[in-house]
Design an enzyme around this catalytic site. Structure first.
Site, PDB file in Angstrom:
ATOM      1  CB  SER A 135      -0.956  -0.106   1.106  1.00 24.86           C
ATOM      2  OG  SER A 135      -0.144  -0.045   2.361  1.00 24.86           O
ATOM      3  CG  ASP A 180       7.708  -3.087  -2.478  1.00 23.59           C
ATOM      4  OD1 ASP A 180       7.886  -4.172  -2.867  1.00 23.59           O
ATOM      5  OD2 ASP A 180       7.649  -2.701  -0.975  1.00 23.59           O
TER       6      ASP A 180
END
Ligand code: GLA
Length: 390
Positions: A135, A180
């Site tokens: 996230s 990421d």
């Protein structure tokens, strides 16, 4: 309401006007290659369909304001106050706001621009938080894409991923690698991103799950983790110690053939950390080759070996993740492993479409039998990276 609509609605509610545009960036799952990124090694993540959306409008006064559906109120700072001291003063703003403000700071630093317009930003997300699905990279990627276009910065997607990592390392204080952010910026539908973390060169690797009749299932254990504290940084320090003892710049430079020499040079714990990284890099290369030559049904053993290495050598699994993997395999998964930084978060399982329900039931029952809280189980589709949506 979709997260995109929620971001627009929040913008109107908090800022009392209309945004000029909306951007979004995805979370990610990592197919294989764990903790290899900060060792200059190889990773094979893919973006997922869960995204963080941001609505934006510029301001005339050089002020940046951020708001999120996670939090009441608005965090506000003059852009000129970010550079150069923002990381040292990060405790003055609530934790979630360090991500977007950190990206704004990192982009200022990266480009040396001081003439940037102020902005209002409103965020909403459907990426599960604390599930090991990044996230944080999603909020960084959405912010970076929105600001780069608004500020007409002369940067490419790799620069934006770098700005996201800088924000995470310095403004948030989590000593992570760049996997990421690269996955969130560069993701492609139905494909994984094969990334060499030393050169930051990427190749798109077709996954072919759907044509092979496979689904990728995420099992969110609900065990929360934070990479700003504890184990993640300790593992990174062990890897750096191992590389120093071996006299190489990074563990990327160590091959499986070097492992006996490594064993003689270091204590057992450091050796096992090193062995995980060295064998994991090889498994990423083997997975890319297997996907290209034989398709996704051929990668199961590599996923399982990766999990065992994280459990036994790198010691970043938890009982819930091991249970998720074991129950998935017992229910007929082609392969399964924990994904992301570990100490909690999610596992992934690759399974035939017609067995998803059976796997879901089996994992849920195994959790109940062990006295663990019920996991959240859902399928994900490899999806595209950060983009302007409206
Ligand atoms: C977290 C970090 C990444 C990577 C993984 C482990 O997701 O943000 O940089 O190190 O853990 O592979």
């Amino acid at each position: 309401m979709t997260a995109a609509a929620a971001a627009r609605a929040l913008f109107g509610e908090r800022f009392g006007r209309e945004p000029v545009g909306t951007w979004s960036a995805p979370g990610r799952a990592n197919l294989i290659g764990e903790h290899t990124d900060y060792n200059d090694g190889f990773v094979l993540p893919f973006a997922i369909e869960h995204r963080t959306h941001v609505a934006l409008a510029p301001r005339e006064d050089g002020v940046i304001r951020v708001a999120s559906t996670f939090d009441d109120g608005v965090v506000e700072l003059p852009l000129s106050a970010l550079d150069p001291t923002f990381p040292a003063r990060r405790d003055e703003v609530v934790e979630w706001a360090r991500y977007p403000l950190g990206v704004a700071w990192a982009l200022q630093r990266l480009t040396g621009r001081t003439d940037l317009a102020g902005v209002d930003l409103a965020f909403a997300s459907d990426v599960p938080v604390g599930a090991g699905l990044s996230s944080s990279a999603a909020i960084e990627g959405a912010t970076a894409a929105a600001l780069a276009e608004t500020w007409a910065l002369d940067v490419d997607r790799v620069d934006l991923a770098r700005a996201g990592r800088t924000a995470e390392n310095e403004a948030v204080g989590a000593p992570t690698g760049i996997m990421d952010q690269m996955a969130s910026m560069l993701g492609r539908a139905d494909a994984a991103i094969f990334l060499d973390c030393r050169t930051l060169r990427t190749e798109v690797v077709e996954l072919g799950f759907a044509p092979a009749g496979l689904e990728l299932v995420v099992i969110d254990t609900g065990v929360k983790h934070s990479h700003a504290t504890g184990g993640y940084g300790e593992r990174r320090a062990s890897c750096e110690r191992g590389a120093a003892l071996l006299g190489v710049p990074a563990l990327r430079d160590v091959t499986p053939a070097d492992l006996p020499r490594a064993h003689a040079l270091m204590d057992d714990v450091t050796f096992r950390r090193v062995r995980h990284i060295v064998t994991e890099n090889q498994r990423v290369l083997d997975t890319v080759r297997a996907l290209r030559e034989d398709g996704p049904t051929a990668i199961g053993d590599l996923l399982v070996a990766s999990h065992a290495s994280m459990r036994d050598d790198f010691e970043i699994s938890v009982p819930e993740l091991d249970t998720a993997v074991e129950a998935s395999l017992a229910a007929g998964a082609v392969g399964a492993r924990m994904t992301g930084g570990g100490f909690g978060g999610a596992a992934i399982a690759l399974v035939a479409r017609e067995r998803v329900e059976e796997l879901t039931d089996a994992v849920t029952s195994a959790f109940a039998a062990s006295g663990f809280s019920a996991p959240t189980i859902f399928t994900v589709t490899p999806s595209s990276g950060a983009a302007r949506d409206a």
